[in-house]
Motif scaffolding. Structure first.
Motif, PDB file in Angstrom:
ATOM      1  N   ASP A 243      37.115   2.809  58.713  1.00 33.64           N
ATOM      2  CA  ASP A 243      37.334   1.353  58.740  1.00 33.64           C
ATOM      3  C   ASP A 243      37.564   0.769  57.358  1.00 33.64           C
ATOM      4  O   ASP A 243      38.269  -0.225  57.207  1.00 33.64           O
ATOM      5  CB  ASP A 243      36.151   0.636  59.397  1.00 33.64           C
ATOM      6  N   THR A 244      36.957   1.372  56.339  1.00 31.87           N
ATOM      7  CA  THR A 244      37.109   0.876  54.966  1.00 31.87           C
ATOM      8  C   THR A 244      38.180   1.659  54.201  1.00 31.87           C
ATOM      9  O   THR A 244      38.268   1.550  52.981  1.00 31.87           O
ATOM     10  CB  THR A 244      35.766   0.927  54.222  1.00 31.87           C
ATOM     11  N   GLN A 245      38.968   2.425  54.936  1.00 29.10           N
ATOM     12  CA  GLN A 245      40.094   3.203  54.399  1.00 29.10           C
ATOM     13  C   GLN A 245      39.672   4.144  53.272  1.00 29.10           C
ATOM     14  O   GLN A 245      40.366   4.324  52.285  1.00 29.10           O
ATOM     15  CB  GLN A 245      41.222   2.279  53.962  1.00 29.10           C
ATOM     16  N   LYS A 246      38.504   4.755  53.469  1.00 23.33           N
ATOM     17  CA  LYS A 246      38.024   5.779  52.546  1.00 23.33           C
ATOM     18  C   LYS A 246      38.324   7.138  53.159  1.00 23.33           C
ATOM     19  O   LYS A 246      38.580   7.264  54.355  1.00 23.33           O
ATOM     20  CB  LYS A 246      36.527   5.618  52.311  1.00 23.33           C
ATOM     21  N   VAL A 247      38.276   8.142  52.344  1.00 22.17           N
ATOM     22  CA  VAL A 247      38.517   9.499  52.825  1.00 22.17           C
ATOM     23  C   VAL A 247      37.409   9.873  53.811  1.00 22.17           C
ATOM     24  O   VAL A 247      36.226   9.736  53.508  1.00 22.17           O
ATOM     25  CB  VAL A 247      38.558  10.500  51.656  1.00 22.17           C
ATOM     26  N   GLY A 248      37.816  10.294  54.987  1.00 17.84           N
ATOM     27  CA  GLY A 248      36.865  10.720  56.008  1.00 17.84           C
ATOM     28  C   GLY A 248      37.285  12.048  56.580  1.00 17.84           C
ATOM     29  O   GLY A 248      38.404  12.515  56.353  1.00 17.84           O
ATOM     30  N   PRO A 249      36.392  12.668  57.343  1.00 14.13           N
ATOM     31  CA  PRO A 249      36.699  14.000  57.865  1.00 14.13           C
ATOM     32  C   PRO A 249      37.702  13.989  59.015  1.00 14.13           C
ATOM     33  O   PRO A 249      37.796  13.031  59.767  1.00 14.13           O
ATOM     34  CB  PRO A 249      35.340  14.510  58.355  1.00 14.13           C
ATOM     35  N   TRP A 250      38.408  15.095  59.106  1.00 11.28           N
ATOM     36  CA  TRP A 250      39.236  15.356  60.276  1.00 11.28           C
ATOM     37  C   TRP A 250      38.334  15.983  61.333  1.00 11.28           C
ATOM     38  O   TRP A 250      37.575  16.908  61.035  1.00 11.28           O
ATOM     39  CB  TRP A 250      40.339  16.359  59.963  1.00 11.28           C
ATOM     40  N   GLY A 251      38.441  15.516  62.548  1.00 12.45           N
ATOM     41  CA  GLY A 251      37.842  16.224  63.656  1.00 12.45           C
ATOM     42  C   GLY A 251      38.795  17.344  64.034  1.00 12.45           C
ATOM     43  O   GLY A 251      40.012  17.153  64.052  1.00 12.45           O
ATOM     44  N   ILE A 252      38.254  18.507  64.304  1.00 16.55           N
ATOM     45  CA  ILE A 252      39.079  19.640  64.708  1.00 16.55           C
ATOM     46  C   ILE A 252      39.020  19.725  66.231  1.00 16.55           C
ATOM     47  O   ILE A 252      37.990  20.075  66.803  1.00 16.55           O
ATOM     48  CB  ILE A 252      38.583  20.955  64.079  1.00 16.55           C
ATOM     49  N   GLU A 253      40.114  19.356  66.865  1.00 20.43           N
ATOM     50  CA  GLU A 253      40.184  19.379  68.321  1.00 20.43           C
ATOM     51  C   GLU A 253      40.911  20.637  68.773  1.00 20.43           C
ATOM     52  O   GLU A 253      42.001  20.940  68.297  1.00 20.43           O
ATOM     53  CB  GLU A 253      40.946  18.151  68.822  1.00 20.43           C
ATOM     54  N   HIS A 254      40.285  21.361  69.670  1.00 19.42           N
ATOM     55  CA  HIS A 254      40.924  22.526  70.280  1.00 19.42           C
ATOM     56  C   HIS A 254      41.983  21.983  71.231  1.00 19.42           C
ATOM     57  O   HIS A 254      41.656  21.267  72.193  1.00 19.42           O
ATOM     58  CB  HIS A 254      39.879  23.350  71.022  1.00 19.42           C
ATOM     59  N   LYS A 255      43.249  22.269  70.974  1.00 19.22           N
ATOM     60  CA  LYS A 255      44.327  21.662  71.763  1.00 19.22           C
ATOM     61  C   LYS A 255      44.257  22.037  73.237  1.00 19.22           C
ATOM     62  O   LYS A 255      44.443  21.183  74.102  1.00 19.22           O
ATOM     63  CB  LYS A 255      45.705  22.046  71.194  1.00 19.22           C
ATOM     64  N   GLN A 256      43.997  23.282  73.543  1.00 20.08           N
ATOM     65  CA  GLN A 256      43.992  23.714  74.937  1.00 20.08           C
ATOM     66  C   GLN A 256      42.766  23.171  75.682  1.00 20.08           C
ATOM     67  O   GLN A 256      42.883  22.647  76.781  1.00 20.08           O
ATOM     68  CB  GLN A 256      44.031  25.228  75.028  1.00 20.08           C
ATOM     69  N   ALA A 257      41.586  23.265  75.053  1.00 23.34           N
ATOM     70  CA  ALA A 257      40.355  22.799  75.704  1.00 23.34           C
ATOM     71  C   ALA A 257      40.184  21.284  75.603  1.00 23.34           C
ATOM     72  O   ALA A 257      39.364  20.714  76.320  1.00 23.34           O
ATOM     73  CB  ALA A 257      39.147  23.505  75.085  1.00 23.34           C
ATOM     74  N   LYS A 258      40.932  20.646  74.702  1.00 19.75           N
ATOM     75  CA  LYS A 258      40.844  19.197  74.481  1.00 19.75           C
ATOM     76  C   LYS A 258      39.418  18.761  74.170  1.00 19.75           C
ATOM     77  O   LYS A 258      38.889  17.808  74.755  1.00 19.75           O
ATOM     78  CB  LYS A 258      41.405  18.425  75.670  1.00 19.75           C
ATOM     79  N   LYS A 259      38.790  19.486  73.215  1.00 21.55           N
ATOM     80  CA  LYS A 259      37.439  19.115  72.798  1.00 21.55           C
ATOM     81  C   LYS A 259      37.258  19.352  71.313  1.00 21.55           C
ATOM     82  O   LYS A 259      37.962  20.183  70.716  1.00 21.55           O
ATOM     83  CB  LYS A 259      36.386  19.853  73.608  1.00 21.55           C
ATOM     84  N   LEU A 260      36.336  18.609  70.733  1.00 18.22           N
ATOM     85  CA  LEU A 260      36.029  18.728  69.310  1.00 18.22           C
ATOM     86  C   LEU A 260      35.248  20.017  69.087  1.00 18.22           C
ATOM     87  O   LEU A 260      34.244  20.262  69.763  1.00 18.22           O
ATOM     88  CB  LEU A 260      35.209  17.525  68.847  1.00 18.22           C
ATOM     89  N   ILE A 261      35.709  20.834  68.123  1.00 18.41           N
ATOM     90  CA  ILE A 261      35.017  22.096  67.849  1.00 18.41           C
ATOM     91  C   ILE A 261      34.543  22.191  66.404  1.00 18.41           C
ATOM     92  O   ILE A 261      33.944  23.185  66.015  1.00 18.41           O
ATOM     93  CB  ILE A 261      35.906  23.308  68.194  1.00 18.41           C
ATOM     94  N   GLY A 262      34.799  21.154  65.599  1.00 16.23           N
ATOM     95  CA  GLY A 262      34.349  21.173  64.218  1.00 16.23           C
ATOM     96  C   GLY A 262      34.947  20.028  63.437  1.00 16.23           C
ATOM     97  O   GLY A 262      35.567  19.119  63.996  1.00 16.23           O
ATOM     98  N   SER A 263      34.760  20.079  62.131  1.00 13.50           N
ATOM     99  CA  SER A 263      35.350  19.070  61.244  1.00 13.50           C
ATOM    100  C   SER A 263      35.630  19.685  59.887  1.00 13.50           C
ATOM    101  O   SER A 263      35.085  20.726  59.528  1.00 13.50           O
ATOM    102  CB  SER A 263      34.431  17.853  61.109  1.00 13.50           C
TER     103      SER A 263
END
Length: 189
Positions: free
Chosen positions: A68-88
């Motif tokens: 929201d404050t346009q600071k560097v934040g993490p990428w969520g790692i989404e498994h494309k096939q399972a469509k779920k977050l698996i890390g960052s």
């Protein structure tokens, strides 16, 4: 001089063969908690094992505030096939003047030893050199974290040495291995 933060005013989204790197959201809390609650996952991190969904929500609130404050934040790692977050994965620190940044990452233990994190880190290194204009990208890991060291080596990073008593984590100063890749090494990947 371009600052790394300027590239996160509109959060960059990427795809790799098996993953989508995107913003983390409240809808990821169950997925994130499913791996952050295991001591084996947080063993070598600077953060504590999540004891409840409240811990996960608190982290997500912190991340959303960064976005929201346009600071560097993490990428969520989404498994494309399972469509779920698996890390960052994220740039956990950077030095604009010296065009240097440090990567940090975590991955659900269900996906360890399958090349997911190497795939992600290669894409982030590419972004760092080609879009951010970095000259050096670093990463560190606990001396005993063989899996993380392997990720760094597979992505072209070179071991530079041991930084003694470098990080305070889990109630003690920890020694860490330092790895890096410089832009001159990047075309060889």
């Amino acid at each position: 001089m371009t600052h790394i933060e300027e590239h996160f005013q509109e959060f960059p989204v990427f795809e790799t063969e098996r993953t989508r790197l995107r913003k983390i959201s409240y809808s990821d809390q169950e997925d994130m908690y499913s791996y952050c609650r295991f001591p084996i996952v947080s063993r070598y991190t600077v953060w504590d094992t999540h004891q409840s969904l409240d811990d996960t929500r608190a982290f997500i609130e912190y991340v959303l505030n960064r976005y929201d404050t346009q600071k560097v934040g993490p990428w969520g790692i989404e498994h494309k096939q399972a469509k779920k977050l698996i890390g960052s994965c994220s740039f956990v620190s950077w030095d604009n003047r010296n065009k240097r940044a440090e990567l940090g990452y975590v991955l659900s233990n269900e996906y360890w030893n399958q090349g997911y994190m190497s795939e992600v880190i290669k894409r982030i290194i590419e972004f760092g050199f080609n879009e951010l204009g970095l000259v050096r990208i670093e990463a560190r890991c606990h001396l005993d974290n063989i899996g993380s060291a392997r990720v760094m080596e597979k992505t072209g990073m070179q071991f530079e040495g041991i930084l003694r008593r470098h990080i305070w984590a889990k109630g003690a100063f920890q020694d860490v291995k330092m790895y890096s890749i410089i832009k001159d090494d990047f075309p060889a990947l």
